[in-house]
Design an enzyme around this catalytic site. Structure first.
Site, PDB file in Angstrom:
ATOM      1  N   LYS A  61      16.837 -12.292  36.482  1.00 61.10           N
ATOM      2  CA  LYS A  61      17.068 -10.851  36.650  1.00 61.10           C
ATOM      3  C   LYS A  61      15.981 -10.288  37.561  1.00 61.10           C
ATOM      4  O   LYS A  61      14.782 -10.450  37.296  1.00 61.10           O
ATOM      5  CB  LYS A  61      16.992 -10.196  35.272  1.00 61.10           C
ATOM      6  CG  LYS A  61      17.896  -9.025  35.064  1.00 61.10           C
ATOM      7  CD  LYS A  61      17.724  -8.604  33.611  1.00 61.10           C
ATOM      8  CE  LYS A  61      18.636  -7.498  33.225  1.00 61.10           C
ATOM      9  NZ  LYS A  61      18.272  -6.980  31.903  1.00 61.10           N
TER      10      LYS A  61
HETATM   11  C1  E4P Z   1      20.534  -4.490  31.017  1.00 57.33           C
HETATM   12  O1  E4P Z   1      20.486  -5.631  31.392  1.00 57.33           O
HETATM   13  C2  E4P Z   1      19.399  -3.725  30.474  1.00 57.33           C
HETATM   14  O2  E4P Z   1      18.603  -4.620  29.747  1.00 57.33           O
HETATM   15  C3  E4P Z   1      19.787  -2.634  29.524  1.00 57.33           C
HETATM   16  O3  E4P Z   1      21.192  -2.473  29.461  1.00 57.33           O
HETATM   17  C4  E4P Z   1      19.022  -1.359  29.673  1.00 57.33           C
HETATM   18  O4  E4P Z   1      19.484  -0.427  28.737  1.00 57.33           O
HETATM   19  P1  E4P Z   1      18.664   0.854  28.248  1.00 57.33           P
HETATM   20  O5  E4P Z   1      18.896   1.954  29.223  1.00 57.33           O
HETATM   21  O6  E4P Z   1      19.260   1.183  26.910  1.00 57.33           O
HETATM   22  O7  E4P Z   1      17.220   0.437  28.163  1.00 57.33           O
END
Ligand code: E4P
Length: 220
Positions: free
Chosen positions: A83
């Site tokens: 990522k």
């Molecule tokens: C996605 O890969 C992220 O880890 C995640 O969906 C972020 O979500 P949040 O806005 O609830 O932190």
């Protein structure tokens, strides 16, 4: 639409896998901080539970650092997806990983244009954060609709992964918009299972069954 769990909590992942609905997992530094321990060990354990894509996020902000972290993650298991945040260096890292055959998930996307660039650089997964857009009074789902259309119109190979999901309605709308994947907090997955009429119906069927059995036993 594939369903990923957005967590680093092993028990949540095991539970969703037992329910037969788990297609993959996304983690990030914030989710990792909630469980602690060794990030590598957690990723390896998740990859033993699911053979679906498991996202491991780089934290370096320079190219060499991103490449070193990503290559390290990619060696942990064959289903690791690295990522990488959307930024100029992130795009370069995604392009380099693509050349090396390492799959990437471009994270922190807030516009369809960012998603288009990530796809062109070679990201396998494009992660727009819809909840964080909704939080600032912008329509997160519109980004999903636009990006899904762009991917389809131009026959791009990347998949749209709806991220920052806050509630079950987001999941329905992402599926209707043609999102290839949605990654959910465990709580949202549980909320999707339950409905007051379903839960009430289960209790009523049990009561009626026991009443009928008691009446039958009394007649014997
Ligand atoms: C996605 O890969 C992220 O880890 C995640 O969906 C972020 O979500 P949040 O806005 O609830 O932190």
């Amino acid at each position: 639409m594939k369903i990923f769990l957005d967590t680093a909590d092993i028990e949540e992942i095991r539970t969703a896998a037992r329910w037969g609905v788990l297609d993959g997992v996304t983690t990030n530094p914030t989710l990792y901080a909630k469980v602690g321990g060794s990030y590598d060990a957690i990723l390896e354990e998740i990859c033993r539970i699911t053979s679906g894509p498991v996202s491991a996020e780089v934290v370096a902000e320079d190219l060499e650092g991103m490449l070193t972290e990503g290559r390290h993650f990619a060696k942990l298991a064959p289903n690791i997806v690295v990522k990488v945040p959307m930024c100029e260096t992130g795009l370069e890292a995604i392009a380099r990983f693509a050349e090396e055959g390492i799959k990437t998930n471009c994270t922190l996307l807030f516009t369809a244009n960012q998603g288009l660039l990530a796809a062109k650089a070679g990201a396998s997964l494009l992660s727009p954060f819809i909840g964080r857009l909704d939080d600032i009074n912008q329509d997160g789902m519109e980004v999903i609709r636009e990006l899904v259309s762009i991917v389809e119109l131009h026959d791009l190979e990347s998949e749209v992964l709806t991220a920052s999901v806050r509630h079950p309605r987001h999941v329905t709308e992402a599926a209707l918009a043609g999102s290839h994947i949605a990654t959910l907090p465990f709580k949202v997955l549980q909320q999707m299972i339950h409905h007051p009429l379903t839960d009430k119906g289960i209790v009523q069927f049990r009561k009626d069954w026991e009443k009928a059995r008691a009446e039958a036993a009394a007649k014997r």
